[in-house]
Design a protein around this motif. Structure first.
Motif, PDB file in Angstrom:
ATOM      1  N   GLU A   1       1.627  12.948   1.607  1.00  0.00           N
ATOM      2  CA  GLU A   1       3.005  13.445   1.622  1.00  0.00           C
ATOM      3  C   GLU A   1       2.974  14.956   1.414  1.00  0.00           C
ATOM      4  N   THR A   2       3.204  15.706   2.470  1.00  0.00           N
ATOM      5  CA  THR A   2       3.105  17.156   2.399  1.00  0.00           C
ATOM      6  C   THR A   2       4.355  17.797   2.983  1.00  0.00           C
ATOM      7  N   TYR A   3       4.630  18.999   2.521  1.00  0.00           N
ATOM      8  CA  TYR A   3       5.761  19.795   2.987  1.00  0.00           C
ATOM      9  C   TYR A   3       5.287  21.228   3.197  1.00  0.00           C
ATOM     10  N   HIS A   4       6.112  21.979   3.911  1.00  0.00           N
ATOM     11  CA  HIS A   4       5.781  23.378   4.129  1.00  0.00           C
ATOM     12  C   HIS A   4       5.859  24.132   2.801  1.00  0.00           C
ATOM     13  N   TYR A   5       4.943  25.047   2.614  1.00  0.00           N
ATOM     14  CA  TYR A   5       4.891  25.774   1.343  1.00  0.00           C
ATOM     15  C   TYR A   5       6.171  26.570   1.099  1.00  0.00           C
ATOM     16  N   TYR A   6       6.727  27.123   2.171  1.00  0.00           N
ATOM     17  CA  TYR A   6       7.913  27.960   2.018  1.00  0.00           C
ATOM     18  C   TYR A   6       9.197  27.160   1.824  1.00  0.00           C
ATOM     19  N   GLN A   7       9.094  25.844   1.757  1.00  0.00           N
ATOM     20  CA  GLN A   7      10.274  25.061   1.393  1.00  0.00           C
ATOM     21  C   GLN A   7      10.596  25.184  -0.091  1.00  0.00           C
TER      22      GLN A   7
ATOM     23  N   SER B   1      -1.314  29.686  15.058  1.00  0.00           N
ATOM     24  CA  SER B   1      -1.478  28.688  16.115  1.00  0.00           C
ATOM     25  C   SER B   1      -2.520  27.673  15.671  1.00  0.00           C
ATOM     26  N   LEU B   2      -2.141  26.407  15.684  1.00  0.00           N
ATOM     27  CA  LEU B   2      -2.977  25.345  15.149  1.00  0.00           C
ATOM     28  C   LEU B   2      -3.637  24.565  16.272  1.00  0.00           C
TER      29      LEU B   2
ATOM     30  N   LEU C   1      -2.566  17.154  13.486  1.00  0.00           N
ATOM     31  CA  LEU C   1      -2.652  15.768  13.030  1.00  0.00           C
ATOM     32  C   LEU C   1      -2.909  15.683  11.532  1.00  0.00           C
ATOM     33  N   ASP C   2      -3.537  16.701  10.957  1.00  0.00           N
ATOM     34  CA  ASP C   2      -3.760  16.738   9.516  1.00  0.00           C
ATOM     35  C   ASP C   2      -2.513  17.135   8.741  1.00  0.00           C
ATOM     36  N   GLY C   3      -1.458  17.527   9.446  1.00  0.00           N
ATOM     37  CA  GLY C   3      -0.239  17.940   8.766  1.00  0.00           C
ATOM     38  C   GLY C   3      -0.254  19.370   8.282  1.00  0.00           C
TER      39      GLY C   3
ATOM     40  N   ALA D   1     -11.300  18.733  12.663  1.00  0.00           N
ATOM     41  CA  ALA D   1     -12.371  18.547  13.642  1.00  0.00           C
ATOM     42  C   ALA D   1     -12.501  17.079  14.037  1.00  0.00           C
ATOM     43  N   ILE D   2     -12.452  16.180  13.052  1.00  0.00           N
ATOM     44  CA  ILE D   2     -12.608  14.754  13.352  1.00  0.00           C
ATOM     45  C   ILE D   2     -11.409  14.235  14.133  1.00  0.00           C
ATOM     46  N   ASN D   3     -10.213  14.689  13.790  1.00  0.00           N
ATOM     47  CA  ASN D   3      -9.021  14.236  14.519  1.00  0.00           C
ATOM     48  C   ASN D   3      -9.049  14.685  15.974  1.00  0.00           C
ATOM     49  N   SER D   4      -9.470  15.922  16.208  1.00  0.00           N
ATOM     50  CA  SER D   4      -9.559  16.400  17.596  1.00  0.00           C
ATOM     51  C   SER D   4     -10.579  15.592  18.383  1.00  0.00           C
ATOM     52  N   ALA D   5     -11.734  15.312  17.767  1.00  0.00           N
ATOM     53  CA  ALA D   5     -12.747  14.512  18.449  1.00  0.00           C
ATOM     54  C   ALA D   5     -12.252  13.094  18.702  1.00  0.00           C
ATOM     55  N   ALA D   6     -11.468  12.549  17.765  1.00  0.00           N
ATOM     56  CA  ALA D   6     -10.943  11.189  17.950  1.00  0.00           C
ATOM     57  C   ALA D   6      -9.981  11.132  19.136  1.00  0.00           C
TER      58      ALA D   6
END
Length: 420
Positions: A57-63, A76-77, A83-85, A340-345
């Motif tokens: 459960e994550t949110y943007h830091y500037y919130q 740019s992600l 996928l990691d949020g 890295a693992i999510n991109s490979a998946a």
């Protein structure tokens, strides 16, 4: 030099290298570390905040009401970072390579009672923050909470307004980064009236130190103290125990089935006259034991298309999981690169779609299927379509076409159903 060979074998040889380059974003042997000169700016990205006991459960830091630039510029992600949020954005921290900073002012803030209450709730839920420096995540807690005594009960909440950044370098590369609040007193958020504003001054310090470690991967595991509890570590004793238990259960079931099957075969092989003389009744082999279902072995299922689609998608995910595990065991992933693992998946999922298509269509032809077009559509959309089933855009698109999502799947299944 002319290479003569099967193009299929050539593609199989270069496929792992292609997956490695695209999935991790770097070539072999490259860690993706930026090289700096003395005095070069080092960008610190703020990423996300969330409860410590639920890292998903994550949110943007500037919130949160924190120091924020007038215009937020996001980084740019990559696909894996998304996928990691991750939600990386530039911060107000000014860090330069190998230049120490002592208690520099970050910003001055005037917080309203509503903003203070928002910070209090975040601290009570043990919110942590994550920053990123040169692809190195650094984490810490937003504030401090202390509860003591039963009668009377004391409840103190404080906000960390000063952060100490510790960065280690070797030559022109950053090897390690950490943040701490040691010897820092938290700013109390208690006793604020509803119409009162709270003035805060955020500061930070930066300390550089040289290390003999040449690569990030050479750093011993656990040198950073470990922020999250290591609940996902591999416990080999538990794995071996589970494997032994599974093998024992499979052996017991196999022994029981073999004994039942041996008794049935011996019974069916008895001479009919001997059996009739011994029991005095006619022995009907078709109504006893496992031969009761011998006529159902070659009976086609009513939803053969759905069965083949599930089989094909399952084979695809089996190949996907095997590929990810093999690549991880071979050390093909850069653990210091986000996602890295999510991109490979994702890339492996796209490249293994041919497996699901082949397995599904091959089995569909074996059981006498004729509507192969619907089989392809169902196999393709079984996982990807169901993943977007709950998305409002997907539901609106189906409804605009005059077909609800439930009726859409039922329509595909009914098309696959064949008369017995």
């Amino acid at each position: 030099m002319t290479v003569v060979g099967n193009p299929r074998s050539w593609s199989c040889q270069w496929l792992p290298i292609l997956i490695l380059l695209l999935g991790t974003g770097h070539g072999p042997g490259v860690e993706g570390v930026t090289h700096y000169k003395a005095g070069d700016p080092v960008i610190l990205y703020v990423n996300k905040v969330g409860p410590y006991h639920n890292p998903q459960e994550t949110y943007h830091y500037y919130q949160l009401p924190v120091c924020c630039p007038e215009k937020i510029r996001h980084k740019s992600l990559s696909l894996g970072e998304v996928l990691d949020g991750d939600r990386m954005a530039e911060s107000l921290y000014e860090i330069r390579f190998r230049e120490n900073v002592e208690k520099r002012i970050l910003c001055h803030m005037q917080l309203s009672s509503a903003q203070v209450e928002q910070l209090r709730q975040a601290i009570e839920e043990l919110y942590y923050f994550e920053f990123v420096v040169d692809d190195l995540p650094i984490r810490g807690f937003v504030g401090y909470m202390e509860e003591s005594g039963f009668l009377p009960h004391s409840h103190k909440i404080g906000l960390w307004t000063h952060l100490d950044f510790h960065l280690e370098f070797h030559g022109d590369r950053i090897i390690f980064a950490n943040v701490s609040v040691r010897d820092v007193k938290p700013h109390s958020l208690d006793g604020l009236r509803p119409d009162e504003f709270l003035g805060l001054t955020h500061t930070y310090s930066v300390r550089w130190s040289e290390t003999s470690v040449e690569r990030r991967s050479d750093r011993r595991r656990g040198d950073d103290g470990g922020f999250f509890p290591r609940t996902l570590e591999i416990h080999w004793l538990s794995i071996i125990n589970s494997m032994v238990l599974v093998f024992l259960l499979v052996g017991f079931v196999a022994v029981i089935l073999m004994r039942v099957l041996r008794n049935d075969l011996a019974r069916y092989n008895l001479d009919e006259e001997t059996t009739s003389a011994g029991s005095g009744d006619d022995f009907d082999q078709g109504d006893n034991g496992w031969k009761i279902i011998h006529t159902d072995v070659f009976r086609f299922p009513p939803y053969r298309g759905l069965l083949c689609a599930v089989l094909g998608v399952g084979a695809q995910f089996l190949a996907l999981g095997t590929g990810i595990i093999v690549m991880a065991l071979l050390g093909m992933f850069n653990v210091h690169r986000h996602g890295a693992i999510n991109s490979a998946a994702i890339l492996l999922y796209a490249l293994t779609c041919c497996i699901s298509g082949y397995v599904s269509s091959h089995f569909y032809r074996q059981i006498g299927g004729e509507r192969w077009v619907w089989n392809i559509i169902l196999t393709t959309s079984l996982f990807s379509g169901s993943a977007s089933h709950n998305h409002p855009a997907a539901s609106d698109g189906l409804a605009a076409g005059g077909l609800s999502p439930h009726c859409h799947w039922r329509h595909l299944w009914e098309e696959q159903r064949q008369p017995l």
